[in-house]
Design a protein around this motif. Structure first.
Motif, PDB file in Angstrom:
ATOM      1  N   VAL A  72       0.948  -1.149  -0.084  1.00 19.43           N
ATOM      2  CA  VAL A  72      -0.031  -0.074   0.043  1.00 19.43           C
ATOM      3  C   VAL A  72       0.903   1.148  -0.227  1.00 19.43           C
ATOM      4  O   VAL A  72       1.779   1.280   0.540  1.00 19.43           O
ATOM      5  N   HIS A  73       0.460   2.188  -0.895  1.00 13.75           N
ATOM      6  CA  HIS A  73       1.496   3.468  -0.971  1.00 13.75           C
ATOM      7  C   HIS A  73       0.760   4.493  -0.940  1.00 13.75           C
ATOM      8  O   HIS A  73      -0.473   4.704  -1.758  1.00 13.75           O
ATOM      9  N   VAL A  74       1.185   5.862  -1.035  1.00 14.64           N
ATOM     10  CA  VAL A  74       0.641   7.069  -1.461  1.00 14.64           C
ATOM     11  C   VAL A  74       1.723   7.891  -2.215  1.00 14.64           C
ATOM     12  O   VAL A  74       2.872   7.902  -1.692  1.00 14.64           O
ATOM     13  N   THR A  75       1.160   8.759  -3.163  1.00 11.36           N
ATOM     14  CA  THR A  75       1.985   9.266  -4.202  1.00 11.36           C
ATOM     15  C   THR A  75       1.572  10.664  -4.173  1.00 11.36           C
ATOM     16  O   THR A  75       0.377  11.013  -4.233  1.00 11.36           O
ATOM     17  N   LYS A  76       2.542  11.762  -4.049  1.00 12.21           N
ATOM     18  CA  LYS A  76       2.160  13.022  -4.198  1.00 12.21           C
ATOM     19  C   LYS A  76       3.101  13.645  -4.970  1.00 12.21           C
ATOM     20  O   LYS A  76       4.325  13.188  -4.970  1.00 12.21           O
ATOM     21  N   ALA A  77       2.883  14.611  -5.956  1.00 13.83           N
ATOM     22  CA  ALA A  77       3.610  15.182  -6.823  1.00 13.83           C
ATOM     23  C   ALA A  77       3.422  16.888  -6.523  1.00 13.83           C
ATOM     24  O   ALA A  77       2.178  16.979  -6.647  1.00 13.83           O
ATOM     25  N   LYS A  78       4.333  17.565  -6.899  1.00 18.03           N
ATOM     26  CA  LYS A  78       4.156  18.902  -7.177  1.00 18.03           C
ATOM     27  C   LYS A  78       5.356  19.493  -8.106  1.00 18.03           C
ATOM     28  O   LYS A  78       6.377  18.966  -8.133  1.00 18.03           O
ATOM     29  N   VAL A  79       4.686  20.575  -8.766  1.00 19.49           N
ATOM     30  CA  VAL A  79       5.604  21.429  -9.663  1.00 19.49           C
ATOM     31  C   VAL A  79       6.654  22.316  -8.803  1.00 19.49           C
ATOM     32  O   VAL A  79       6.057  23.140  -7.824  1.00 19.49           O
ATOM     33  N   VAL A  80       7.691  22.214  -9.090  1.00 19.94           N
ATOM     34  CA  VAL A  80       8.594  23.206  -8.182  1.00 19.94           C
ATOM     35  C   VAL A  80       9.527  23.877  -9.231  1.00 19.94           C
ATOM     36  O   VAL A  80       9.666  23.603 -10.406  1.00 19.94           O
ATOM     37  N   ASP A  81      10.590  24.714  -8.805  1.00 21.42           N
ATOM     38  CA  ASP A  81      11.399  25.463  -9.463  1.00 21.42           C
ATOM     39  C   ASP A  81      11.030  26.173 -10.474  1.00 21.42           C
ATOM     40  O   ASP A  81      11.239  26.095 -11.766  1.00 21.42           O
ATOM     41  N   ASP A  82       9.997  27.055 -10.328  1.00 24.81           N
ATOM     42  CA  ASP A  82       9.334  27.974 -11.291  1.00 24.81           C
ATOM     43  C   ASP A  82       8.642  27.092 -12.450  1.00 24.81           C
ATOM     44  O   ASP A  82       8.809  27.659 -13.584  1.00 24.81           O
ATOM     45  N   GLY A  83       8.107  26.286 -12.068  1.00 26.03           N
ATOM     46  CA  GLY A  83       7.446  25.140 -13.257  1.00 26.03           C
ATOM     47  C   GLY A  83       8.234  24.361 -14.202  1.00 26.03           C
ATOM     48  O   GLY A  83       7.891  23.844 -15.117  1.00 26.03           O
ATOM     49  N   LYS A  84       9.660  24.328 -13.737  1.00 25.89           N
ATOM     50  CA  LYS A  84      10.566  23.516 -14.479  1.00 25.89           C
ATOM     51  C   LYS A  84      10.888  22.180 -13.973  1.00 25.89           C
ATOM     52  O   LYS A  84      11.740  21.456 -14.658  1.00 25.89           O
ATOM     53  N   ALA A  85      10.360  21.900 -12.912  1.00 21.37           N
ATOM     54  CA  ALA A  85      10.777  20.392 -12.381  1.00 21.37           C
ATOM     55  C   ALA A  85       9.609  20.028 -11.560  1.00 21.37           C
ATOM     56  O   ALA A  85       8.481  20.802 -11.247  1.00 21.37           O
ATOM     57  N   VAL A  86       9.665  18.806 -11.407  1.00 21.66           N
ATOM     58  CA  VAL A  86       8.379  18.171 -10.624  1.00 21.66           C
ATOM     59  C   VAL A  86       9.223  17.106  -9.591  1.00 21.66           C
ATOM     60  O   VAL A  86      10.049  16.457  -9.817  1.00 21.66           O
ATOM     61  N   GLN A  87       8.713  17.263  -8.433  1.00 19.79           N
ATOM     62  CA  GLN A  87       9.208  16.499  -7.311  1.00 19.79           C
ATOM     63  C   GLN A  87       8.025  15.404  -6.810  1.00 19.79           C
ATOM     64  O   GLN A  87       6.887  15.842  -6.708  1.00 19.79           O
ATOM     65  N   VAL A  88       8.363  14.123  -6.682  1.00 22.09           N
ATOM     66  CA  VAL A  88       7.529  13.083  -6.503  1.00 22.09           C
ATOM     67  C   VAL A  88       7.869  12.513  -5.124  1.00 22.09           C
ATOM     68  O   VAL A  88       9.043  12.227  -4.937  1.00 22.09           O
ATOM     69  N   THR A  89       6.739  12.444  -4.200  1.00 15.95           N
ATOM     70  CA  THR A  89       7.106  11.727  -3.035  1.00 15.95           C
ATOM     71  C   THR A  89       6.292  10.225  -2.836  1.00 15.95           C
ATOM     72  O   THR A  89       5.326  10.559  -3.166  1.00 15.95           O
ATOM     73  N   ILE A  90       6.678   9.398  -2.486  1.00 20.50           N
ATOM     74  CA  ILE A  90       6.128   8.208  -2.312  1.00 20.50           C
ATOM     75  C   ILE A  90       6.256   7.508  -0.860  1.00 20.50           C
ATOM     76  O   ILE A  90       7.533   7.402  -0.541  1.00 20.50           O
ATOM     77  N   SER A  91       5.143   7.303  -0.316  1.00 23.13           N
ATOM     78  CA  SER A  91       5.282   6.712   0.965  1.00 23.13           C
ATOM     79  C   SER A  91       4.589   5.309   0.791  1.00 23.13           C
ATOM     80  O   SER A  91       3.639   5.232   0.353  1.00 23.13           O
ATOM     81  N   ALA A  92       5.097   4.232   1.686  1.00 23.19           N
ATOM     82  CA  ALA A  92       4.565   2.945   1.342  1.00 23.19           C
ATOM     83  C   ALA A  92       4.788   2.261   2.815  1.00 23.19           C
ATOM     84  O   ALA A  92       5.659   2.607   3.607  1.00 23.19           O
ATOM     85  N   GLU A  93       3.864   1.271   3.023  1.00 26.32           N
ATOM     86  CA  GLU A  93       3.966   0.542   4.273  1.00 26.32           C
ATOM     87  C   GLU A  93       5.295  -0.444   4.189  1.00 26.32           C
ATOM     88  O   GLU A  93       5.455  -0.976   3.062  1.00 26.32           O
ATOM     89  N   PRO A  94       6.246  -0.589   5.182  1.00 24.62           N
ATOM     90  CA  PRO A  94       7.242  -1.725   5.394  1.00 24.62           C
ATOM     91  C   PRO A  94       6.738  -3.067   5.395  1.00 24.62           C
ATOM     92  O   PRO A  94       5.642  -3.214   6.043  1.00 24.62           O
ATOM     93  N   GLN A  95       7.548  -3.791   4.888  1.00 26.51           N
ATOM     94  CA  GLN A  95       7.121  -5.498   5.122  1.00 26.51           C
ATOM     95  C   GLN A  95       8.471  -5.541   6.076  1.00 26.51           C
ATOM     96  O   GLN A  95       9.425  -6.016   5.482  1.00 26.51           O
ATOM     97  N   THR A  96       8.156  -6.160   7.326  1.00 32.99           N
ATOM     98  CA  THR A  96       9.245  -6.903   8.074  1.00 32.99           C
ATOM     99  C   THR A  96       8.484  -8.196   8.635  1.00 32.99           C
ATOM    100  O   THR A  96       7.430  -8.628   8.291  1.00 32.99           O
ATOM    101  N   TYR A  97       9.623  -8.970   8.884  1.00 36.76           N
ATOM    102  CA  TYR A  97       9.339 -10.321   9.177  1.00 36.76           C
ATOM    103  C   TYR A  97       9.583 -10.627  10.560  1.00 36.76           C
ATOM    104  O   TYR A  97       9.039 -11.755  10.831  1.00 36.76           O
ATOM    105  N   PHE A  98      10.211  -9.947  11.695  1.00 40.67           N
ATOM    106  CA  PHE A  98      10.660 -10.289  12.941  1.00 40.67           C
ATOM    107  C   PHE A  98      10.206  -9.177  13.630  1.00 40.67           C
ATOM    108  O   PHE A  98      10.496  -8.231  13.244  1.00 40.67           O
ATOM    109  N   PRO A  99       9.531  -9.546  14.778  1.00 43.17           N
ATOM    110  CA  PRO A  99       9.185  -8.427  15.745  1.00 43.17           C
ATOM    111  C   PRO A  99      10.284  -7.651  16.681  1.00 43.17           C
ATOM    112  O   PRO A  99      10.271  -7.703  17.798  1.00 43.17           O
ATOM    113  N   GLY A 100      11.198  -7.493  16.015  1.00 40.27           N
ATOM    114  CA  GLY A 100      12.511  -6.865  16.706  1.00 40.27           C
ATOM    115  C   GLY A 100      12.375  -5.407  16.652  1.00 40.27           C
ATOM    116  O   GLY A 100      11.523  -4.695  16.459  1.00 40.27           O
TER     117      GLY A 100
END
Length: 132
Positions: A72-100
Motif C-alpha cells: 500500500v502506498h501514497v504518491t504525491k507530486a508537485k511542480v517546483v523550481d518555477d514550473g521547470k521541475a517535478v518533485q515526487v514523494t512516495i510513502s509505503a508500508e514496510p514489510q518486516t518479518y521479525f518483531p524486533g
C-alpha cells in the motif's frame, strides 16, 4: 542447556534483525527506482502542457500504481523550481518479518525524486504522421 537455549535466542534475534534490515533496504531501493521514473514521467507532462500540481500528481500516481503493486502506498507530486521541475514523494508500508527493534522502529518507507525539464518552450502540436 539453558545457556545454549539463550544463545540460540540471541542468534535468532540478530539474524531476524539482519533479515529485516536487508528487506527494508531492498524495499527502499525498489521504491526509489519507481519514484525516479515517476518523476521523469510527470516532468514530461511539463513539456507538453504547463503542468499544475493536480496534473503532475495524476501522472505520477498512475505511473506508480502501474509499477509498484507490492505494498500500500501514497504518491504525491508537485511542480517546483518555477514550473521547470517535478518533485515526487512516495510513502509505503514496510514489510518486516521479525518483531524486533528494527521492525518496530520503521513505520513507513518514504522516498523523494525530482526531475527537471531543460530546453525550449511548450509543445503546441504533436504530429505522428510525417506528412502532417
Amino acid at each position: 542447556m539453558l545457556f545454549a537455549i539463550g544463545l540460540m535466542l540471541v542468534a535468532a534475534f540478530i539474524v531476524g534483525g539482519i533479515v529485516d534490515y536487508m528487506s527494508l533496504s531492498n524495499q527502499r531501493q525498489q521504491l526509489q527506482g519507481v519514484a525516479d521514473r515517476a518523476a521523469i514521467a510527470a516532468a514530461q507532462e511539463l513539456v507538453v502542457f504547463k503542468g499544475s500540481d493536480g496534473r503532475v500528481t495524476s501522472v505520477a500516481e498512475s505511473f506508480v500504481d502501474a509499477n509498484y503493486t507490492t505494498r500500500v502506498h501514497v504518491t504525491k507530486a508537485k511542480v517546483v523550481d518555477d514550473g521547470k521541475a517535478v518533485q515526487v514523494t512516495i510513502s509505503a508500508e514496510p514489510q518486516t518479518y521479525f518483531p524486533g527493534p528494527i521492525a518496530q522502529g520503521v513505520k513507513e518507507i518514504k522516498v523523494d525524486a525530482t526531475a527537471e525539464v531543460h530546453g525550449g518552450g511548450y509543445v503546441c502540436m504533436i504530429g505522428l504522421d510525417q506528412a502532417a
